[in-house]
Design an enzyme around this catalytic site. Structure first.
Site, PDB file in Angstrom:
ATOM      1  N   PRO A   2      48.026  42.691  39.185  1.00 55.58           N
ATOM      2  CA  PRO A   2      46.923  42.095  38.425  1.00 55.58           C
ATOM      3  C   PRO A   2      46.284  43.102  37.453  1.00 55.58           C
ATOM      4  CG  PRO A   2      46.715  41.635  40.773  1.00 55.58           C
ATOM      5  CD  PRO A   2      47.737  42.720  40.624  1.00 55.58           C
ATOM      6  N   LYS A  51      39.674  42.867  33.615  1.00 58.68           N
ATOM      7  CA  LYS A  51      40.215  42.380  34.871  1.00 58.68           C
ATOM      8  C   LYS A  51      39.309  41.354  35.542  1.00 58.68           C
ATOM      9  CE  LYS A  51      42.818  46.596  35.853  1.00 58.68           C
ATOM     10  NZ  LYS A  51      43.149  47.608  36.865  1.00 58.68           N
ATOM     11  N   ASN A 168      47.400  50.572  37.014  1.00 58.72           N
ATOM     12  CA  ASN A 168      48.326  51.648  37.361  1.00 58.72           C
ATOM     13  C   ASN A 168      49.671  51.525  36.651  1.00 58.72           C
ATOM     14  OD1 ASN A 168      47.345  53.718  38.875  1.00 58.72           O
ATOM     15  ND2 ASN A 168      48.440  53.176  40.740  1.00 58.72           N
ATOM     16  N   ARG A 249      44.133  56.443  43.410  1.00 56.00           N
ATOM     17  CA  ARG A 249      45.305  55.647  43.049  1.00 56.00           C
ATOM     18  C   ARG A 249      46.548  56.537  43.112  1.00 56.00           C
ATOM     19  NH1 ARG A 249      43.237  51.455  39.848  1.00 56.00           N
ATOM     20  NH2 ARG A 249      45.260  50.426  40.018  1.00 56.00           N
TER      21      ARG A 249
END
Length: 281
Positions: A2, A51, A168, A249
């Site tokens: 996403p 997002k 990412n 991350r």
């Protein structure tokens, strides 16, 4: 994954399923909205901002926005009335919206909130220019990133306050294509504008389809250069792709195509402490 394009595509799913229709029922399975009933409200618009998903509703002169965030694992699915819901396990359902022609089901949604549309800014004003929005401004994105020259470029691209929509996958792929080591300080990036423009181009190239590709291939296993390819050979030089934590991350990169600058690694990179220790022995 996403990221900005997935959220944009999801907004289109909800747009086709609900926009212009009156809700015949709603079911919120989150504590803060458990007693909320949106029956009788009209779905005026389905939009995205980076997002963030924004379902704008009207009832007479009132205007409210149902806000949700997909994060890493959220999803919306649309079904015909009576159709079996097959998107995810039932215990992950957070929101159900019904109209005469569709049922929209939100799975594992995050940050679900209902607020006056006029107050959307308190959730969104911190965001940088939207990669897929009418407000996209590469110069402003560059200005925001450059304001913190000490930050590694990998972290800067993920910071939604700089530009909204990179995750990412697009971070890793953008840096590979630009030949940038993920921990390179922003101040050492020779063409920051080119990096920002490439990130936007990659995200925009997948708008309107669910398969995310940066290589141009839609074939399984051939859609990325480095992302998700730990220990596999680089498509350019054959070196083994590396994977490592970067803040909270992970990141992927090719050690040959994205060499570490000659200067010492930033303090946030795990090898920095090792290099300092070896240098003092």
């Amino acid at each position: 994954m996403p990221e900005g394009d997935t959220v944009w595509n999801t907004a289109r799913v909800l747009e086709r399923a609900l926009q212009g229709d009156v809700l015949t029922g709603s079911d919120f399975r989150v504590p803060q909205l458990a007693t909320t009933d949106l029956t009788g409200w009209t779905v005026a618009e389905s939009a995205s901002r980076g997002k963030h998903l924004l379902l704008r509703l009207t009832h007479g002169e009132r205007a409210m926005t149902l806000h949700s965030h997909l994060r890493m694992d959220g999803a919306w699915r649309a079904y015909a009335p009576g159709e079996r819901w097959t998107g995810r396990p039932a215990h992950l359902i957070r929101v159900v919206l019904r109209t005469k022609r569709s049922v929209a089901v939100g799975y594992h949604l995050h940050e679900v909130a209902l607020l006056p549309t006029a107050e959307e800014g308190r959730l969104l004003d911190h965001l940088g220019p939207d990669l897929l929005g009418a407000d996209w401004d590469p110069d402003e994105a560059v200005r925001r990133i450059a304001a913190r020259p000490e930050v590694p470029i990998g972290e800067a691209l993920l910071d939604q306050r700089n530009l909204a929509g990179v995750g990412n996958l697009y971070k890793a792929e953008t840096l590979f294509l630009r030949g940038l080591w993920p921990w390179t300080p922003v101040s050492a990036v020779a063409d920051l504008a080119g990096t920002v423009k490439l990130a936007q181009k990659l995200v925009a190239s997948n708008r309107g389809r669910w398969t995310q590709t940066t290589t141009g291939s839609l074939r399984r296993g051939q859609t990325s250069y480095v992302y998700g390819r730990r220990a596999q050979p680089c498509r350019r030089c054959g070196s083994a792709i590396q994977k490592e934590d970067q803040e909270e991350r992970i990141t992927y990169w090719c050690p040959r195509c994205q060499p570490k600058p000659a200067a010492e690694a930033p303090s946030g990179h795990p090898t920095a402490a090792l290099e300092r220790t070896e240098g003092s022995s």
